[in-house]
Write an enzyme that holds these catalytic residues in place. Structure first.
Site, short mmCIF file in Angstrom:
data_model
loop_
_atom_site.label_atom_id
_atom_site.label_comp_id
_atom_site.label_asym_id
_atom_site.label_seq_id
_atom_site.Cartn_x
_atom_site.Cartn_y
_atom_site.Cartn_z
N ASP A 115 55.33 50.60 79.30
CA ASP A 115 54.33 49.70 79.87
C ASP A 115 53.08 50.52 79.99
OD1 ASP A 115 53.87 46.95 80.67
OD2 ASP A 115 53.28 47.80 82.59
N HIS A 164 47.75 58.98 76.19
CA HIS A 164 48.68 58.65 77.27
C HIS A 164 50.10 58.48 76.75
CE1 HIS A 164 47.27 55.05 75.34
NE2 HIS A 164 48.03 54.25 76.07
#
Length: 188
Positions: free
Chosen positions: A66, A175
């Site tokens: 996510d 990320h």
């Protein structure tokens, strides 16, 4: 080698995760798998919801991601709602409109990625998080990447967007790249 279901239908994420975790056998989410409602208030909660759903459906461990972009001037929005806050074709125009008149550090942002690997019984096998600091550009630049990448300026000099850097550089700094390396280390 452990077989792991990748709990996404996002072709870009599948491709990236296969590149980032080449030593794991990642299998695509079956077409008949349910799409669980992402009701979590955090990236971790949503990653766990998706991982558990995929693991229970397939009977295999499942890895869910996510992730999203958090823009400081917008109070961290769109955050966990990055993929759903407006239609995909309006993501970039909406961000640029909301940041109109903001300059320099007023356009600070970060990408966040949380990964959760769960067994079908709900046991958490590994989890990790990665962030990627940057700023929002004044206009889209570059054709690499996807999502918000053409407007995400890479620190420290903020001269290029993620859409302008190579795939290799993105994987090294992003990320998702950070989270994938941390997850892999947690498994070994």
């Amino acid at each position: 080698m452990m077989k792991i279901i990748l709990a996404t239908r996002n072709a870009h994420k599948v491709e990236e995760m296969q590149q980032l975790l080449p030593d794991l056998e990642l299998l695509s989410l079956p077409d008949d798998a349910p799409d669980p409602e992402e009701t979590g208030a955090t990236f971790l909660e949503n990653a766990r919801i998706k991982a558990l759903s995929a693991a229970q459906h397939t009977g295999l461990p499942a890895l869910a991601d996510d992730s999203g972009i958090c823009i400081d001037a917008l109070g961290g929005a769109p955050g966990v709602h990055s993929a759903r806050w407006v239609s995909e074709e309006n993501w970039i125009p909406e961000v640029l409109k909301k940041l109109d008149g903001k300059v320099g550090s007023e356009r600070s942002a970060r990408y966040v990625c949380v990964l959760s690997l769960m067994a079908p019984d709900g046991t958490i096998l590994a989890e990790s998080e990665g962030t990627f600091e940057g700023r929002i550009a004044g206009e889209p630049r570059g054709n690499n990447g996807f999502g918000y990448d053409p407007i995400f300026l890479v620190e420290p000099d903020y001269a290029q967007t993620v859409g302008e850097i190579s795939t290799e550089e993105k994987h090294a700094r992003s990320h998702r790249g950070v989270a994938a390396r941390r997850l892999y280390e947690n498994l070994h």
